[in-house]
Structures are given as C-alpha cells and as structure tokens.
Design a protein around this motif. Structure first.
Motif, short mmCIF file in Angstrom:
data_model
loop_
_atom_site.label_atom_id
_atom_site.label_comp_id
_atom_site.label_asym_id
_atom_site.label_seq_id
_atom_site.Cartn_x
_atom_site.Cartn_y
_atom_site.Cartn_z
N TYR A 80 53.72 32.13 35.30
CA TYR A 80 53.14 33.26 34.58
C TYR A 80 53.41 33.23 33.08
O TYR A 80 52.54 33.54 32.27
CB TYR A 80 53.65 34.57 35.17
N LEU A 84 50.49 33.36 30.36
CA LEU A 84 50.33 34.42 29.36
C LEU A 84 50.26 33.84 27.96
O LEU A 84 49.42 34.24 27.14
CB LEU A 84 51.49 35.41 29.47
N ILE A 87 46.92 32.25 27.46
CA ILE A 87 45.85 33.24 27.25
C ILE A 87 45.84 33.68 25.79
O ILE A 87 44.81 33.68 25.12
CB ILE A 87 46.05 34.45 28.18
N GLU A 91 42.86 32.85 23.24
CA GLU A 91 42.12 34.01 22.76
C GLU A 91 42.03 33.96 21.23
O GLU A 91 40.98 34.21 20.65
CB GLU A 91 42.84 35.28 23.19
N ALA A 97 36.53 34.57 28.14
CA ALA A 97 37.41 34.85 29.27
C ALA A 97 37.25 33.84 30.40
O ALA A 97 38.23 33.40 31.01
CB ALA A 97 37.17 36.26 29.78
N PHE A 105 44.20 28.55 35.51
CA PHE A 105 44.40 28.32 36.94
C PHE A 105 44.14 26.87 37.28
O PHE A 105 43.38 26.53 38.17
CB PHE A 105 43.54 29.26 37.78
N LEU B 223 52.62 39.93 40.21
CA LEU B 223 52.27 39.23 38.96
C LEU B 223 51.02 38.37 39.11
O LEU B 223 50.17 38.35 38.24
CB LEU B 223 53.43 38.36 38.53
N ARG B 224 50.93 37.70 40.23
CA ARG B 224 49.81 36.78 40.40
C ARG B 224 48.48 37.52 40.29
O ARG B 224 47.60 37.16 39.52
CB ARG B 224 49.91 36.10 41.78
N ILE B 227 47.84 39.23 36.66
CA ILE B 227 47.35 38.33 35.61
C ILE B 227 45.89 37.97 35.86
O ILE B 227 45.06 37.98 34.96
CB ILE B 227 48.24 37.08 35.55
N HIS B 228 45.59 37.69 37.11
CA HIS B 228 44.23 37.30 37.43
C HIS B 228 43.23 38.40 37.02
O HIS B 228 42.19 38.15 36.45
CB HIS B 228 44.11 37.04 38.93
N ILE B 231 42.72 38.96 32.89
CA ILE B 231 42.31 37.91 31.95
C ILE B 231 41.30 38.46 30.96
O ILE B 231 41.35 38.18 29.76
CB ILE B 231 41.69 36.74 32.73
N ALA B 232 40.40 39.30 31.45
CA ALA B 232 39.37 39.87 30.58
C ALA B 232 39.97 40.71 29.46
O ALA B 232 39.37 40.88 28.41
CB ALA B 232 38.41 40.71 31.41
N GLY B 234 42.50 39.86 27.83
CA GLY B 234 43.34 38.97 27.04
C GLY B 234 44.73 38.81 27.61
O GLY B 234 45.68 38.53 26.90
N GLY B 235 44.83 39.00 28.91
CA GLY B 235 46.12 38.78 29.55
C GLY B 235 47.07 39.94 29.41
O GLY B 235 48.16 39.93 29.96
N THR B 236 46.69 40.95 28.63
CA THR B 236 47.55 42.11 28.53
C THR B 236 47.45 42.90 29.83
O THR B 236 46.36 43.29 30.23
CB THR B 236 47.09 43.02 27.38
N ARG B 243 52.50 45.68 44.64
CA ARG B 243 52.64 45.11 45.97
C ARG B 243 53.37 46.10 46.86
O ARG B 243 54.34 46.71 46.46
CB ARG B 243 53.43 43.82 45.89
#
Lengths: 291, 423
Positions: A80, A84, A87, A91, A97, A105, B223-224, B227-228, B231-232, B234-236, B243
């Motif tokens: 991760y 991050l 990304i 960006e 995106a 991935f 987390l997995r 993050i997925h 992404i749109a 910007g990963g924030t 979970r």
C-alpha cells in the motif's frame, strides 16, 4: 528417486526416520498428494518437512496457521505504501485514473505471501502448512481448493497458475477436527513419540559428543516420564535440551546422580503442576526402573 | 492359493509374486466392483477392491481416487516388499488417527488371514458413521450396542421401538413449559413436551447464530479495498471501506448426567440435546454416569427418533453412582483440547450427587474452568422447593461455575438463551 534413496538421504541429512516415513515421502512424490502429519505437540512433525526439503534440496516455505489467518496473510497483499506514493507521483505527472490503476495493480506492487510464493518458484519447493487445525474452516476450504488446482485468482491481476507444483506437508495437533475432504485429499501419517531406540539415535545424531550409554539412559528415562500422567508431555526438543544439560554437567551415569537428575528435570517439565507431580521419590522410582 | 492368483500372464512382476504370497489363506475371492485400471491384472484388482471395501465397512472413508492410486502403488517398485506395501497403503487409506491404529490389524486379517475378532470388523467403526445402510447399523448394534460407546447399553438389545410414531409438531402448550418435568405423566403430554424441548433448542440455536452476525460489525479499515476505490480521488482515502470482524461462532459443549438420580429428567434433556446438536456444527454433547461417552455423532443422525432412542438407551437403566469428577477428568484429558476453544461455553446438566471424592471434582472443575469461557451448571433440583446445594460434590464444583441455574422445566432452559448470547 526411489524409496531407498529417500531413506539414505534422510539419514544423510541427519533425520532419524521411523520405519514408515520414508515410504510416505516416496508416496507423496509418486502420487503427487500432500502429506498430512498428525501427532502430539513436540513429536517432530515440523522436522519431517525440514528433512523433506533437505532430501530434495528444495526451499522450505512455511505457513504458520493461527486463529483468524486470512488470505491477505497467507496468499498475497498489495504494497500500500508504494501504491500510494505511485498514485501521488503519477497524478503529479498528469496521468489519468485508469492508467494509474493499471500501473499500481501490477506485479511490482504485489507482496507474495507463503502460498503464492510456493506456486511461483522455478523449482518445486516444500510448502509446510503448520498447525492447519488452528486456522478456521473457511481457510481450510480455500487451502483445499488451492491444493487441487494449484492456481489462484487475484481480482486485480488475473489468474496465476503454478509454475511448479510444491510438495505440500500439513501438520495438525488435533485441536479441531479437519474436514473429511482435506483428509481424503492427503496421505496420512501419524507421528508418534519416538521409541527408546530411535530417540537414543536422535540424541546421538544431534549431540555428537554425547556418551552412548548416557544417550540410551536419557531416552529410557524420558520414555518413562512420558508414561506418567502429565499435562505437557515432553517432546523430542525437551529430550535434546535435557541430554545436552546432562552432558554439559559431565554426567555419565544417571543412577549415580539422582539429585542432579531431579534438579535438571525442569528441561522436561514445563508446568508447575507437572513439576510438583514428579517429586524426588517419583524421579528415583523412575530411575530405578530405567537405569 | 486361490486360482485367480496364479496368473497365467508371462510378465509376472515382482509385485504379483508378493501378492501371491499375501493371498495365501485369504479366503475366497469376492465379486469385482469396478474396473478401475484396465490392463492390470483382474485378480489383483478384485482383491484390492474387496480390501478397500473391507476398510470401508470398518468406517474408513475411501473413494475411487484412493483405490485407483492404490493400484498404481501396486504396480510400482514399492510393492516388491510386503512391509513397504503395507505402510504405503496405510498412508494412502488412513485419514485419522483411529484409522491409523486399526489399519495393521485389518491388513493382516485380510491379506494374511490372521485371526481377527469379528466384533472388530463390524463395530470398530467410528461412531460418526451414520450414512451407512440400515443393515450394517443393525449389525453393529447387535454386536456392541448403539455406536459402541457404552457396552452396558448393549444388554438392552432390541428394546428400542418405544419412540416410534411419536406425534411431532404439537401446538404450543404454554402450561407445559412451566410444569416440572417430573410431573408430566400423560403420554400425549410427554410427546408434546419433547416436541417443545426440540423446538426450544432449535430457536435457541438459531438466535445464538443470528446475534453473532449482528454483533460482528468491526471497525477495521480494509486497506486493499479502500485504495482500490479511491484511485479516482488520487489515492486520498475519502471513501473508507471497513472490514467486519469475523467472529467464531459460539461453541456449546453439553455434558449430561444420565445417572439414576437424574432418570426422571434424562429423556427430556436427551431431546433437548438432539435439538441443539442437530445440524449445528459448533455443538458437542457428552453423556456421563460412571463413565463419559461422546454422543454428538449419534445425535447427528437425521432420523430424530432413532437418534434419541439410541441415546436414551445409553442413558437409561444404569445403576451405580455418578462419578462426575472422573467423567470430567476423562473429558479434560481426552476431549477438551479438541472440542473446547476460547469461545466455548460448557453446560453441565446434573444434580450434583457425586459418589466420587469431592476434591477430585473440584480439581477437574478448576482445570475445565481454565480452558473454557463459561461454565453453566443446570441443576433440576433448584426448581424444587427448599433446595440448597449442600451435596458435597456440588459444593466443590460451585466456585468454578459462572451460572448456576434451574432446569426443572422447559421454560428454565429457554431462559438461558440470552445469557449464552452474551458470551
């Protein structure tokens, strides 16, 4: 590799095999089935896998099971932090995106865990799934699937097929019943505590400097101790500790030094209850029987 | 030597010779059951198939895949020595420790015609083998009583038909729930009470499971997935994916006292036991009086009447005192590690009249307490007026009991459910 070769190689790598284990290991190879080892804690189940790896000169990949073990810990995880960072960097470079997703991935960001590692090696490793009874039923079902197909699917990446089929050894302490399906899939070997003769040979192999007579006395004594009603029956590792201690004290005959024997018994007995149960008198009685 | 064994094929391999040796005194050949491995000698196939069948009759779980693999083992160089062949087939055919312990005797009996007690063949089968044909069950029972757990019960023989045709699904009988179980005497009422016991057990089971799911919403970040999904952005991590914590379902272990002093209640609790254990994986049941018997396998019998009858037979008519301490010791030593985990509630149903030493009972209770999460002791006598737990055994056990509750009627059983759900 035929059975004799396996048995010779086991001896060569310092594993003192019981009568049937060489056959079971050969059969694993011949039938391409995993081997399920059951037995009390401390009888040397894990040692079998280590010896198998040594025999085949293969890498040993170990997955220790525990309550709550999930696929993230057993199969794969994404990195991760790196994702991050990637990304952010991309960006900044103005990528869209979709492209970023494609990138982060990919294999570069994949962290292999034992199960994935085991099927992606060039040459087949030995995969030890230790204490499989500690993991829950869902994990067991997943494992069964992996063991029959030898492929995993990672949603973001696609299906990964095994490049080599690992030799799989599973161990269980019997804290939970394993499913019939898993048992049926595997060859079965029950590992018992070694008999006196074998245990003496184990001591002699592992502690080459030790007196032969002492090794036999220790083996007989441990054998007698195991027959007492104990909460934690001493395993082979405890025997070795104790033998090493006695050898370090330069004892040659247990009968001569009942005091030292009793004092060092803590190497074998790991709970307070067992310590109090094996009193001086009991130790002397056992010594009288075995020596 | 049987005629089939003397194979006319010129290419008589070493393994065939071993087989010839093995077959001496091995009785008449049995019918073929499948042609698994064309090209291999028919006689060998037959013998192996019937060996596999013998093992199956002894409770081994052997499928076609195992038999096929066994044939390839026979064709392999390993088969040149009988002892090797024996250990190879053992590794292949065994799946549990009890298989492992019985294999050699069966192997010897089959291949070498060595003497083996008939009882061993027929009834050494593990108790959980309830998918077998009625005939075999009958055989096994005739040999040594239901599931072979308690040999005394075998004396009861065939006297089990009482429960058949028992009316099921009676209308809710509220008053029955509060009547002391001893005072229900009318057969129709007994039948209704049994049905009620079974239903209570079922609802209790269902509710335990449901509450587990509602409570199992954890707050850990996944987390997995986070993050997925982000992404749109910007990963924030704007949208968090949480979970849910996975809970192990509560496991219930019931130890039922089936001694003479409990006899008025045993039948009802047996029914209750069946309701809880039936189809609920995380429940285990034991019955004890002077000894302890693991009865969950018998209780998992789909046929309710048969299961309850089997158990009632084990539980009934055994004189002598109750050895609670000793039974618990057996449980702690042989079963506890397997059936108890950190989320296990142990429920002991007993009146606490122990003929053993109270010290023993106390010590075993302490051990048990260290292993499990809760101990519930149900005592039918609490429902009696003026009862106080003065029995010495009960006194010794009480310090380790988390909940000491009455169990003299069905309502008192149902009242336990909220307590169990809170574990």
């Amino acid at each position: 590799m035929n059975r004799e070769t396996i048995s010779d190689k086991l001896a060569a790598v310092g594993y003192v095999a019981d009568r049937d284990i060489a056959t079971a290991l050969w059969l694993m190879e011949f039938l391409k089935r995993p081997l399920l080892l059951e037995g009390e804690a401390g009888v040397g189940k894990t040692e079998v896998a280590k010896a198998l790896a040594a025999v085949h000169d293969a890498e040993l990949i170990r997955l220790q099971c525990y309550e709550g073990l999930d696929q993230n810990a057993a199969l794969y995880e994404w990195n991760y932090q790196r994702q991050l960072l990637a990304i952010k960097a991309r960006e900044g470079a103005g990528e869209n995106a979709d492209a970023i997703e494609e990138h982060i991935f990919s294999e570069r960001y994949l962290l292999e865990r034992p199960l994935l590692a085991a099927i992606r090696r060039e040459s087949p490793p030995v995969l030890l799934v230790d204490e499989v009874d500690r993991a829950d039923e869902e994990f067991e079902a997943f494992l069964l699937e992996l063991l029959s197909d030898f492929q995993v699917s990672i949603p973001e990446l696609g299906t990964i097929t095994a490049t080599s089929i690992p030799r799989v050894v599973l161990t269980s302490n019997g804290t939970r019943e394993l499913s019939d399906a898993l048992r049926r899939r595997c060859l079965y070997h029950y590992v018992d505590f070694p008999d006196v003769d074998r245990e003496a040979r184990i001591i002699l192999t592992r502690l080459p400097g030790i007196d032969t007579a002492l090794a036999h006395q220790v083996a007989r004594m441990v054998n007698a101790v195991r027959k007492e009603d104990l909460r934690k029956v001493p395993g082979v590792a405890e025997t070795l500790d104790w033998a090493a201690t006695l050898a370090g004290l330069e004892l040659h005959d247990l009968r001569q030094e009942p005091e030292a024997v009793h004092e060092t018994m803590m190497c074998l007995l790991k709970t307070h209850e067992d310590r109090t149960r094996l009193t001086r008198e009991v130790t002397e009685r056992l010594l009288g029987k075995v020596a | 030597m049987s005629p089939q064994a003397r194979s006319p094929h010129g290419a008589s391999s070493a393994s065939t010779r071993v087989f010839d040796a093995l077959w001496r005194n091995a009785g008449p050949p049995l019918p073929d059951f499948a042609s698994l491995h064309p090209g291999y000698e028919l006689a060998t196939r037959r013998r192996l198939a019937s060996f596999a069948r013998t093992l199956r009759q002894n409770g081994f779980r052997i499928g076609l895949a195992e038999t096929r693999d066994a044939l390839s083992v026979l064709a392999s160089p390993l088969a040149t020595r009988p002892s090797r062949l024996q250990s190879a087939l053992r590794a292949l055919f065994c799946a549990t420790h009890s298989d492992w312990e019985r294999f050699d005797e069966i192997f010897m009996a089959f291949w070498r015609g060595r003497h083996m007690r008939t009882a061993q063949t027929l009834s050494g089968a593990p108790a959980d083998n309830n998918k077998v044909s009625g005939r075999r069950v009958a055989l096994a029972e005739a040999q040594q009583g239901p599931s072979g757990l308690l040999d005394q019960a075998a004396r009861g023989g065939e006297t089990t038909a009482s429960g058949q045709g028992r009316p099921e699904g009676a209308s809710p009988a509220e008053n029955l729930a509060t009547t002391d179980l001893r005072h229900i005497t009318d057969p129709a009422d007994i039948a209704r009470a049994h049905a009620l016991a079974a239903r209570l057990a079922r609802t209790m089971r269902a509710r335990i499971v449901r509450r587990q799911q509602v409570r199992s919403q954890g707050r850990r970040l996944d987390l997995r997935r986070t993050i997925h999904r982000n992404i749109a952005h910007g990963g924030t991590p704007i949208e968090l994916v949480l979970r849910r914590r996975k809970h192990k379902p509560l496991r219930l272990v019931i130890l039922l006292d089936a001694s003479g002093s409990m006899s008025l209640y045993t039948a009802f609790f047996v029914r209750f036991l069946h309701g809880v254990v039936d189809a609920f994986r995380e429940a285990e049941a034991f019955v004890f009086h002077t000894r302890l018997a693991h009865v969950s396998p018998s209780l998992r019998d789909r046929d309710v009447t048969r299961a309850v009858d089997k158990l009632a037979l084990m539980a009934q008519g055994i004189g002598g005192g109750t050895r609670i301490g000793e039974s618990l010791a057996t449980f702690n030593r042989w079963h506890a590690r397997r059936v108890i985990n950190s989320r296990t509630a142990v429920m002991i149903v007993s009146d606490g009249y122990d003929t053993g030493e109270p010290e023993r009972l106390g010590a075993e209770m302490r051990r048990l307490r260290q292993r499990c999460r809760r101990i519930v002791w149900l005592n039918p006598l609490i429902g009696w007026r003026d009862y106080s737990p003065v029995a010495r055994g009960m006194q010794a056990a009480l310090p380790y009991v988390d909940l000491f509750a009455p169990a003299h009627n069905l309502e008192s059983l149902a009242a336990l459910e909220p307590y169990l759900a809170r574990l």
